[in-house]
Design an enzyme around this catalytic site. Structure first.
Site, PDB file in Angstrom:
ATOM      1  N   ASP A  51      50.750  31.459  33.103  1.00 41.45           N
ATOM      2  CA  ASP A  51      51.555  32.313  32.208  1.00 41.45           C
ATOM      3  C   ASP A  51      51.642  31.688  30.819  1.00 41.45           C
ATOM      4  O   ASP A  51      51.564  32.383  29.797  1.00 41.45           O
ATOM      5  CB  ASP A  51      52.949  32.616  32.789  1.00 41.45           C
ATOM      6  CG  ASP A  51      53.590  31.428  33.466  1.00 41.45           C
ATOM      7  OD1 ASP A  51      52.864  30.499  33.873  1.00 41.45           O
ATOM      8  OD2 ASP A  51      54.824  31.406  33.599  1.00 41.45           O
ATOM      9  N   LYS A  85      49.011  27.978  38.951  1.00 46.82           N
ATOM     10  CA  LYS A  85      50.460  28.232  39.035  1.00 46.82           C
ATOM     11  C   LYS A  85      50.991  27.326  40.160  1.00 46.82           C
ATOM     12  O   LYS A  85      51.666  27.764  41.092  1.00 46.82           O
ATOM     13  CB  LYS A  85      50.680  29.733  39.341  1.00 46.82           C
ATOM     14  CG  LYS A  85      52.106  30.194  39.280  1.00 46.82           C
ATOM     15  CD  LYS A  85      52.602  30.456  37.881  1.00 46.82           C
ATOM     16  CE  LYS A  85      54.078  30.814  37.912  1.00 46.82           C
ATOM     17  NZ  LYS A  85      54.691  30.858  36.584  1.00 46.82           N
ATOM     18  N   ASP A  95      39.924  36.693  36.728  1.00 47.94           N
ATOM     19  CA  ASP A  95      39.680  38.118  36.495  1.00 47.94           C
ATOM     20  C   ASP A  95      40.553  38.623  35.350  1.00 47.94           C
ATOM     21  O   ASP A  95      40.079  39.261  34.400  1.00 47.94           O
ATOM     22  CB  ASP A  95      40.000  38.868  37.796  1.00 47.94           C
ATOM     23  CG  ASP A  95      39.789  40.359  37.668  1.00 47.94           C
ATOM     24  OD1 ASP A  95      38.713  40.752  37.195  1.00 47.94           O
ATOM     25  OD2 ASP A  95      40.700  41.129  38.032  1.00 47.94           O
ATOM     26  N   TYR A 110      41.285  37.607  46.049  1.00 48.47           N
ATOM     27  CA  TYR A 110      40.077  38.426  45.974  1.00 48.47           C
ATOM     28  C   TYR A 110      39.226  38.370  47.238  1.00 48.47           C
ATOM     29  O   TYR A 110      38.271  39.132  47.366  1.00 48.47           O
ATOM     30  CB  TYR A 110      39.222  37.950  44.797  1.00 48.47           C
ATOM     31  CG  TYR A 110      39.208  38.903  43.642  1.00 48.47           C
ATOM     32  CD1 TYR A 110      40.250  38.928  42.727  1.00 48.47           C
ATOM     33  CD2 TYR A 110      38.149  39.775  43.450  1.00 48.47           C
ATOM     34  CE1 TYR A 110      40.235  39.792  41.656  1.00 48.47           C
ATOM     35  CE2 TYR A 110      38.125  40.652  42.387  1.00 48.47           C
ATOM     36  CZ  TYR A 110      39.171  40.654  41.491  1.00 48.47           C
ATOM     37  OH  TYR A 110      39.147  41.514  40.433  1.00 48.47           O
TER      38      TYR A 110
END
Ligand code: NAD
Length: 362
Positions: A225, A191, A249, A124
């Protein structure tokens, strides 16, 4: 106590939902001077800048703002005015409560989750290099010389910066928030199994900070995930989530979907000295001017603002009033109806007035 607060109605549905929120806040009779300023498409249409100097100065002076969603015109110099405001004032925390409020559309009735999203870094940050550009080619040359992994020539590249300082300060904010608000557990979302350096650093920073609070607040880490799946099946297992910007987000919208949609998703962007309160949703231009959309997300953002100002009791009353209107089910906007075409759906301002009636009886 008197307050000066910058209010930015925003674009599209912004003016309607902000008006509804002001109707509710004004019901408390606090001494508030609302200083109205413009930004985004509305400002451009009036011949001004996307982010006018007067708007920046007003936020700087008042240190607190209530903001409607802003449309970023396609092809403008800004990726997003909203991101620009967060970066300009270093509003490093994006706080997003996810609460079901007994909404008929909630997938679960007992969700009460706090999302703490890092607001300044990650993909971002807007550090991007476009395809077939000489600077991009130079960058690719360096990457392909220095990295074991090669990038295809001609690729576009987005950089994912994650720093220890920004990761530590967001983790620290989350633990301090947990202590102040009696939250028991914080999950760090990442992640790091794949992005070992960037997400690895985010996780490592979180783990270091978590050690200092381990006697009082439980913590763990979950791969993003896996979180997405678990949130759908067992959202009650989570209390607070801390995430880097992009996952924050996406998971915020997933959270909004769990509790009945974007119309209920409040938000706050908080820095060391300045805070800007705004709903999670955008300007939904196709619904603009119809007195149709749900103002609850903006009203609940205003409740976060009251809490931030030290008006905790009024903040609780405002949230309770919204909860009661939704639970009662008589005055609901279309998005909270089981059938979205339900002709008995209330309008934006009608919802706000129902909240005001509840406030009077609390
Ligand atoms: P959006 O959130 O504006 O709308 C998506 C859909 O969600 C709408 O069509 C509507 O069905 C529903 N929705 C949104 N708010 C609602 C409400 N209060 N009540 C009922 N339903 C609601 O997303 P978008 O269409 O992707 O974006 C439109 C514009 O908003 C874009 O220009 C985008 O850049 C901007 N945006 C601004 C912000 C912000 O100001 N913080 C955030 C997101 C998007």
């Amino acid at each position: 106590m008197s307050y000066n607060i910058t209010v930015i109605p925003g674009d599209g549905i912004g003016p309607e939902v902000v008006k509804a929120a002001l109707t509710c806040v004004d019901a408390f009779g606090l001494d508030i001077k609302w200083e109205e300023r413009i930004a985004g498409k509305t400002s451009l249409e009036q011949g001004g800048e996307l982010l006018p100097k007067e708007t920046i100065e007003s936020i700087e002076k008042n240190k607190i703002a209530l903001k409607g969603p802003i449309t970023t015109p396609v092809g403008s110099g800004f990726r997003s005015i909203n991101v620009a405001i967060r970066q300009f004032f270093d509003l490093y925390v994006c706080l997003r409560p996810i609460k079901a409020f007994n909404s008929p559309k909630a997938l679960y009735k007992d969700i009460d989750l706090i999302i703490v999203r890092e607001n300044t870094e990650d993909l971002y940050a807007g550090v991007e290099f476009k395809e077939k550009d000489s600077d991009t080619d130079k960058l690719l040359e360096i990457i392909n010389k220095t990295s074991e992994k090669k990038v295809r020539p001609g690729s576009a590249v987005s950089i994912k910066p994650i720093s220890r300082s920004a990761s530590e300060r967001i983790a620290k904010f989350a633990f301090e928030y947990a202590l102040r608000n009696n939250r028991k557990k914080i999950s760090c979302i990442h992640k790091a199994n794949i992005m070992k350096y960037s997400d690895g650093l985010f996780l490592d920073s979180f783990t270091q900070v978590a050690q200092k609070y381990q006697a009082k607040v439980e913590s763990n880490d979950v791969i993003v995930d896996n979180l997405a799946m678990q949130l759908i099946q067992r959202p009650q297992n989570f209390d607070m989530l801390v995430l880097p910007n992009l996952y924050g987000d996406i998971i915020s919208d997933l959270g909004a979907g769990l509790v009945g949609g974007l119309g209920l998703a409040a938000g706050a962007n908080i820095g060391e000295k300045i805070a800007v309160f705004e709903p999670t949703h955008g300007s939904a231009p196709r619904h603009a001017g119809k007195n149709k959309v749900n103002p609850a997300a903006t009203i609940l953002s205003a409740a976060l603002m009251l809490k931030h100002l030290g008006e905790g009791e009024k903040a609780v009353k405002l949230e309770t009033a919204v909860a009661e209107v939704i639970k009662e089910g008589k005055v609901l906007t279309y998005d909270l109806k089981l059938n979205r075409d339900d002709r008995t759906a209330a309008g934006t301002q009608e919802f706000a007035e129902a909240v005001v009636e509840k406030i009077k009886n609390l």
